[in-house]
Structure formats: structure tokens, C-alpha cells
Scaffold this motif. Structure first.
Motif, PDB file in Angstrom:
ATOM      1  N   THR A 312       0.847  -1.182   0.000  1.00 41.12           N
ATOM      2  CA  THR A 312       0.000   0.000   0.000  1.00 41.12           C
ATOM      3  C   THR A 312       0.887   1.238   0.000  1.00 41.12           C
ATOM      4  O   THR A 312       2.024   1.207   0.488  1.00 41.12           O
ATOM      5  N   VAL A 313       0.362   2.306  -0.553  1.00 36.81           N
ATOM      6  CA  VAL A 313       1.127   3.542  -0.658  1.00 36.81           C
ATOM      7  C   VAL A 313       0.170   4.712  -0.476  1.00 36.81           C
ATOM      8  O   VAL A 313      -0.975   4.681  -0.940  1.00 36.81           O
ATOM      9  N   ASP A 314       0.645   5.722   0.236  1.00 36.30           N
ATOM     10  CA  ASP A 314      -0.136   6.933   0.418  1.00 36.30           C
ATOM     11  C   ASP A 314      -0.087   7.745  -0.872  1.00 36.30           C
ATOM     12  O   ASP A 314       0.988   8.121  -1.355  1.00 36.30           O
ATOM     13  N   VAL A 315      -1.235   8.023  -1.426  1.00 38.28           N
ATOM     14  CA  VAL A 315      -1.314   8.660  -2.738  1.00 38.28           C
ATOM     15  C   VAL A 315      -0.821  10.103  -2.661  1.00 38.28           C
ATOM     16  O   VAL A 315      -0.048  10.566  -3.513  1.00 38.28           O
ATOM     17  N   ARG A 316      -1.249  10.853  -1.636  1.00 37.43           N
ATOM     18  CA  ARG A 316      -0.899  12.273  -1.558  1.00 37.43           C
ATOM     19  C   ARG A 316       0.613  12.473  -1.452  1.00 37.43           C
ATOM     20  O   ARG A 316       1.196  13.288  -2.188  1.00 37.43           O
ATOM     21  N   SER A 317       1.273  11.740  -0.571  1.00 38.87           N
ATOM     22  CA  SER A 317       2.710  11.917  -0.401  1.00 38.87           C
ATOM     23  C   SER A 317       3.474  11.538  -1.669  1.00 38.87           C
ATOM     24  O   SER A 317       4.469  12.164  -2.032  1.00 38.87           O
ATOM     25  N   THR A 318       3.001  10.501  -2.360  1.00 41.44           N
ATOM     26  CA  THR A 318       3.683  10.089  -3.595  1.00 41.44           C
ATOM     27  C   THR A 318       3.539  11.141  -4.685  1.00 41.44           C
ATOM     28  O   THR A 318       4.502  11.475  -5.386  1.00 41.44           O
ATOM     29  N   LEU A 319       2.341  11.715  -4.824  1.00 38.45           N
ATOM     30  CA  LEU A 319       2.140  12.754  -5.833  1.00 38.45           C
ATOM     31  C   LEU A 319       2.945  14.010  -5.488  1.00 38.45           C
ATOM     32  O   LEU A 319       3.498  14.665  -6.383  1.00 38.45           O
ATOM     33  N   ASP A 320       3.004  14.347  -4.187  1.00 36.76           N
ATOM     34  CA  ASP A 320       3.825  15.498  -3.797  1.00 36.76           C
ATOM     35  C   ASP A 320       5.293  15.273  -4.139  1.00 36.76           C
ATOM     36  O   ASP A 320       5.985  16.183  -4.613  1.00 36.76           O
ATOM     37  N   ARG A 321       5.759  14.069  -3.892  1.00 37.86           N
ATOM     38  CA  ARG A 321       7.159  13.776  -4.172  1.00 37.86           C
ATOM     39  C   ARG A 321       7.435  13.837  -5.678  1.00 37.86           C
ATOM     40  O   ARG A 321       8.490  14.311  -6.116  1.00 37.86           O
ATOM     41  N   LEU A 322       6.519  13.357  -6.469  1.00 44.51           N
ATOM     42  CA  LEU A 322       6.695  13.392  -7.920  1.00 44.51           C
ATOM     43  C   LEU A 322       6.732  14.822  -8.440  1.00 44.51           C
ATOM     44  O   LEU A 322       7.575  15.176  -9.275  1.00 44.51           O
ATOM     45  N   THR A 323       5.811  15.649  -7.978  1.00 49.27           N
ATOM     46  CA  THR A 323       5.795  17.033  -8.467  1.00 49.27           C
ATOM     47  C   THR A 323       7.046  17.778  -8.035  1.00 49.27           C
ATOM     48  O   THR A 323       7.578  18.601  -8.794  1.00 49.27           O
ATOM     49  N   LEU A 343      -5.864   8.645   1.681  1.00 50.29           N
ATOM     50  CA  LEU A 343      -6.180   7.872   0.475  1.00 50.29           C
ATOM     51  C   LEU A 343      -4.975   7.003   0.114  1.00 50.29           C
ATOM     52  O   LEU A 343      -3.875   7.515  -0.113  1.00 50.29           O
ATOM     53  N   THR A 344      -5.170   5.698   0.069  1.00 49.03           N
ATOM     54  CA  THR A 344      -4.077   4.766  -0.222  1.00 49.03           C
ATOM     55  C   THR A 344      -4.440   3.879  -1.402  1.00 49.03           C
ATOM     56  O   THR A 344      -5.609   3.559  -1.633  1.00 49.03           O
ATOM     57  N   ALA A 345      -3.420   3.510  -2.136  1.00 49.27           N
ATOM     58  CA  ALA A 345      -3.573   2.590  -3.277  1.00 49.27           C
ATOM     59  C   ALA A 345      -2.912   1.262  -2.920  1.00 49.27           C
ATOM     60  O   ALA A 345      -1.855   1.225  -2.266  1.00 49.27           O
ATOM     61  N   GLY A 346      -3.510   0.181  -3.359  1.00 51.78           N
ATOM     62  CA  GLY A 346      -2.989  -1.153  -3.051  1.00 51.78           C
ATOM     63  C   GLY A 346      -1.961  -1.627  -4.050  1.00 51.78           C
ATOM     64  O   GLY A 346      -2.127  -2.702  -4.650  1.00 51.78           O
ATOM     65  N   VAL A 347      -0.917  -0.828  -4.249  1.00 50.58           N
ATOM     66  CA  VAL A 347       0.165  -1.169  -5.179  1.00 50.58           C
ATOM     67  C   VAL A 347       1.481  -0.820  -4.510  1.00 50.58           C
ATOM     68  O   VAL A 347       1.522  -0.038  -3.548  1.00 50.58           O
ATOM     69  N   PRO A 348       2.609  -1.351  -5.006  1.00 51.70           N
ATOM     70  CA  PRO A 348       3.904  -0.939  -4.474  1.00 51.70           C
ATOM     71  C   PRO A 348       4.136   0.546  -4.730  1.00 51.70           C
ATOM     72  O   PRO A 348       3.704   1.092  -5.754  1.00 51.70           O
ATOM     73  N   PRO A 349       4.815   1.246  -3.821  1.00 56.25           N
ATOM     74  CA  PRO A 349       5.064   2.684  -4.027  1.00 56.25           C
ATOM     75  C   PRO A 349       5.783   2.978  -5.342  1.00 56.25           C
ATOM     76  O   PRO A 349       5.445   3.947  -6.030  1.00 56.25           O
ATOM     77  N   ALA A 350       6.787   2.163  -5.675  1.00 53.80           N
ATOM     78  CA  ALA A 350       7.548   2.417  -6.899  1.00 53.80           C
ATOM     79  C   ALA A 350       6.657   2.302  -8.129  1.00 53.80           C
ATOM     80  O   ALA A 350       6.832   3.031  -9.109  1.00 53.80           O
ATOM     81  N   LEU A 351       5.696   1.378  -8.104  1.00 55.45           N
ATOM     82  CA  LEU A 351       4.836   1.213  -9.278  1.00 55.45           C
ATOM     83  C   LEU A 351       3.927   2.425  -9.458  1.00 55.45           C
ATOM     84  O   LEU A 351       3.673   2.864 -10.590  1.00 55.45           O
ATOM     85  N   LEU A 352       3.413   2.964  -8.356  1.00 51.72           N
ATOM     86  CA  LEU A 352       2.574   4.158  -8.475  1.00 51.72           C
ATOM     87  C   LEU A 352       3.378   5.303  -9.088  1.00 51.72           C
ATOM     88  O   LEU A 352       2.880   6.029  -9.974  1.00 51.72           O
ATOM     89  N   GLU A 353       4.624   5.481  -8.646  1.00 49.15           N
ATOM     90  CA  GLU A 353       5.452   6.540  -9.212  1.00 49.15           C
ATOM     91  C   GLU A 353       5.688   6.321 -10.697  1.00 49.15           C
ATOM     92  O   GLU A 353       5.565   7.252 -11.505  1.00 49.15           O
ATOM     93  N   ARG A 354       6.015   5.096 -11.082  1.00 48.63           N
ATOM     94  CA  ARG A 354       6.353   4.827 -12.469  1.00 48.63           C
ATOM     95  C   ARG A 354       5.124   4.881 -13.367  1.00 48.63           C
ATOM     96  O   ARG A 354       5.236   5.112 -14.574  1.00 48.63           O
ATOM     97  N   ALA A 355       3.931   4.633 -12.822  1.00 52.67           N
ATOM     98  CA  ALA A 355       2.712   4.715 -13.636  1.00 52.67           C
ATOM     99  C   ALA A 355       2.260   6.150 -13.840  1.00 52.67           C
ATOM    100  O   ALA A 355       1.662   6.485 -14.876  1.00 52.67           O
TER     101      ALA A 355
END
Length: 454
Positions: A312-323, A343-355
Motif C-alpha cells: 500500500t502507498v499513500d497517494v498524496r505523499s507520492t504525488l507530492d514527491r513526484l511534483t 487515500l491509499t492505493a494497493g500497489v507498491p510505491p515504486a509502481l505508483l510513481e512509475r505509472a
């Protein structure tokens, strides 16, 4: 033991088939030779018996049985008839061959046949094999008579031996011809297979589009051709997969690698303070970590193991890091908006970033002034939207938007290999998600990433 026999046997299919044909033919010929020679010997013995009975019938015509005792009627030139002939009146021997000893094996055999009565034959195995047959003499009186004739079996057995040797020689010639013809026939039959194998090897090495399915061949070779075509297709699919992985790796690693090179060039261009050097090292470390994450994510997806190790990965923190990592300092306003807390997604953090990163990179490349990222939950999915106010996707190019290597305008001055969007969709689909394009959004472009909720 089987291993030893396998080592001694031929290693090629041609040699094995030839050996099988040779052994099979040898066994068949042995059986046929034994049966044939047994029939020949029996037939020769039957001919000897027929000869003896015919001769005995001729001798019986010279025996008079009309009286109380049998007597021999003398006829001219009876010496030829008396050779190897015994005539009996009951148990009494009336005549015997001149050279036959009274107590010899031939005389004893003739006596036994005459005393036994009936029409019988026997063979004596002395210095020379002799066949004897008895013939009862019919008569109107009370006298009982019998004629025993003999013939040497040496000529007959010599003929049988000659037939045996001739059949063995014929068998040897037939076996040699069978082996040679089998090798020639099998070699000729396997020649198309060897040619097809060589062609398949050459085609797979050259990534040729030629296949075996269009050629007219026998059913067996047609099935082999179909199997080889399927094998070639799998090889080509593997090669395409490897090439696609190589292109995607190079495409994804380009930005962090450019960042590392830029930091190093800037570092070498002028001296830096300790704090600036620390910031440059942090930027290089972050880019190197990003490269490692990209490599691990793409390699896991290539091995098919992405979906088996979900987290699982926190969506907000991942999007902030990407931007923060991808957004340049300039006129384009990049923000993360409308993301619910927790809000969390049921995927590895790295996959959310790469998608998401290819979609954000694409939006930054074409946006005029604004890029927005948002995320929301819909049923059991997380929807992440990447929106920009750029010129949008030409309607004619929409069907090719997610095809690898395709770009709407290769001469637009923007870098890119046309691999980011296909990679984002493939990564999302590897975890039962999807990446789509909202054709109704105007102006600009909107991409929607759907991932399973955490």
C-alpha cells in the motif's frame, strides 16, 4: 546396462531408424528362413518316400500271394529291381539286397518295418542316412507278404543344405540392401526437416518474418512447420519483450541520469560551499535512488512478479514527491489538488510513481501554464487524474496514443521516444489497473490512472 547400450548405439535419428529396420528385417528373415528350409526338408523327404513307395509297388507286382505261401516271380533284368529291396513272406525274409549284411542296421530296420505291418517309413542314421519304406502286398490267399525298399538320403540332404546356404546368402544380401536403402530413404525423408531447422535457426537469428506455414508439405512436415512457426513467434515475442524493456529502461533512466550529469557539470564549473555541495550530493543520491527504483520496478514487471508483491502507498505523499522531483522552475504551475486525506492505493510505491510519472512528464512537456494532479476513490479503485492546458491530443492520433514508439508530432521540438504512455498503461494493467485518455476534456489533456484501492 541401458546406458551402455545407448552409448554403443547410433546417435543420429537416421542411424537409429536404419538399425531398427535392419534388426526387424533380420528377425523376419530368420523366421522365414527357418520355416522355408523346414518346408524344403520335409518336401524332399516326402519326395523320397513317394519314390520308395512307387518302387515298392513295382516290386510288389513280382510277388505271387495266390498260394499258401508267397513267392517271388522272376522277371528279366530284376537286378535293378532287387537293389536295396527286401521281400518278406510273413516273418520270413525271401530276398535281401546282395550287399546287405544279415545282422546289419539296414536289415534290422527292414525286419522291424516288415514285422510291424502296414505302410510305414523309417530312417537309419549310420555312416550314410538311409530312408526305408514298407509296402504290404495284397493277395487272395492266406500268404502275407511285404516289400521294403531303401534309398540313400545324402543327395536329398545335400540339396536341402544347398537351399539353406543359398537362402542365407540371399538373406545377407537382402539385409545389406535393406540397411543401405533405409539409410538413403530416411536421409532423403529427413532432408526437409534439416532444411527447415536450418531455416528456423537463420530466421530466428535475423528476426525474419518468413514462416513455414505457407509452403505445401506432407502432413507430418506441415505439423512440424506449425510447431516451428509457433517457436519462432515465441522467440520473436521474447526478443520484442527484451527490446521493449531496454527501450523503457533507457527512456525512464534518461531524466535522473540527466539530472546527475547536470549536477556534476555544475559542480565542476565553479567552486561550491559545503552546504551547496551537500545539496548537490543529496540531489545526485536522490537521482541514483530513483534510477534504482525504476530499474527494480521495470525488471519486476518484466519477470511478472509485480502483482504478487503488492503493498500500500499513500497517494498524496507520492504525488507530492513526484511534483517536487519533476516540476521545473518556470511559468508552468504544477499542483496536487483534491486528494482526500489517508487515500491509499494497493500497489507498491515504486509502481505508483512509475505509472504516474510518464503522464506528469508528458503534461509538463505540453502544458502552457498549468498542470493539476488529483486523486479520488471510486468503489474499489483509486482514480488519479493528470490534467494540463496544452494543445491536447489530435483526434486522428488518439487510436495510436498508447502504441509504443508513436508520437503525434515528432518534429515538435520536445524530446521523447513515445514509450512513456505505453509503459504507464502496462504497469497499471500488471496490477489489474488501467490508464485511459479522457477525449471529452477540453481544452488541454486529461489522463486517468485507475489502480486498486489499498
Amino acid at each position: 546396462m541401458k546406458g551402455r547400450l545407448r552409448d554403443w548405439g547410433p546417435r543420429t535419428l537416421r542411424g537409429r531408424l536404419s538399425l531398427v529396420a535392419f534388426v526387424t528385417a533380420a528377425l523376419l528373415m530368420v523366421v522365414l528362413t527357418v520355416v522355408f528350409n523346414a518346408v524344403v526338408r520335409q518336401r524332399l523327404e516326402q519326395q523320397a518316400d513317394d519314390h520308395l513307395h512307387t518302387r515298392a509297388a513295382a516290386i510288389a507286382a513280382t510277388v505271387d500271394t495266390t498260394g499258401t505261401t508267397a513267392r517271388v516271380v522272376e522277371v528279366p533284368d530284376d537286378e535293378a529291381l532287387d537293389a536295396d529291396v527286401w521281400i518278406y513272406s510273413g516273418p520270413v525274409r525271401l530276398e535281401a539286397p546282395p550287399g546287405a549284411a544279415a545282422g546289419g542296421p539296414l536289415s534290422r530296420a527292414a525286419d522291424a518295418l516288415a514285422s510291424g505291418g502296414g505302410r510305414r517309413c523309417a530312417t537309419t542314421e549310420g555312416q550314410e542316412p538311409v530312408r526305408l519304406c514298407t509296402q504290404p502286398v495284397p493277395g487272395s490267399g492266406s500268404a502275407q507278404a511285404a516289400v521294403v525298399t531303401a534309398i540313400g538320403l545324402t543327395p536329398y540332404r545335400s540339396s536341402a543344405d544347398t537351399v539353406l546356404y543359398a537362402s542365407l546368402a540371399l538373406d545377407a544380401a537382402m539385409l545389406a540392401c535393406t540397411y543401405l536403402l533405409t539409410r538413403l530413404a530416411v536421409g532423403r525423408a529427413l532432408r526437409p526437416v534439416r532444411t527447415m531447422t536450418e531455416q528456423a535457426t537463420a530466421w530466428s537469428a535475423l528476426t525474419c518474418d518468413d514462416r513455414f506455414g505457407d509452403a505445401r508439405r506432407p502432413d507430418e512436415l506441415a505439423r512440424l512447420g506449425s510447431s516451428l512457426d509457433a517457436l519462432l513467434d515465441r522467440i520473436r515475442a521474447g526478443l520484442r519483450h527484451e527490446q521493449q524493456l531496454t527501450r523503457e529502461l533507457s527512456h525512464e533512466l534518461r531524466n535522473p541520469l540527466a539530472r546527475i550529469i547536470a549536477e556534476l557539470d555544475w559542480w565542476q564549473s565553479r567552486p561550491r560551499s559545503a552546504s551547496e555541495a551537500q545539496l548537490a550530493c543529496a540531489a545526485i543520491e536522490d537521482a541514483a535512488t530513483s534510477m534504482r527504483t525504476i530499474s527494480d520496478t521495470l525488471l519486476d514487471d518484466a519477470r511478472g512478479s509485480t502483482g504478487t508483491h503488492r503493498g500500500t502507498v499513500d497517494v498524496r505523499s507520492t504525488l507530492d514527491r513526484l511534483t517536487a522531483r519533476l516540476a521545473p522552475t518556470g511559468p508552468v504551475d504544477v499542483r496536487v489538488a483534491a486528494v482526500a486525506e489517508g487515500l491509499t492505493a494497493g500497489v507498491p510505491p515504486a509502481l505508483l510513481e512509475r505509472a504516474v510519472s510518464p503522464l506528469l512528464d508528458n503534461a509538463l512537456r505540453h502544458a502552457r501554464s498549468r498542470v493539476r494532479l488529483s486523486a479520488r476513490r471510486q468503489d474499489a479503485s483509486i482514480l488519479i487524474e493528470v490534467t494540463d492546458d496544452g494543445p491536447g491530443v489530435p483526434p486522428s492520433f488518439a487510436p495510436d496514443l498508447f502504441r509504443p514508439g508513436r508520437r503525434a508530432d515528432p518534429g515538435d521540438g520536445h524530446g521523447g521516444a513515445g514509450l512513456g504512455l505505453p509503459l504507464a498503461r502496462r504497469l497499471a494493467r500488471s496490477v489489474d489497473g488501467e490508464v485511459g485518455y479522457d477525449e471529452r476534456h477540453r481544452p488541454g489533456t486529461r489522463f486517468v490512472v485507475r489502480l486498486p484501492a489499498g
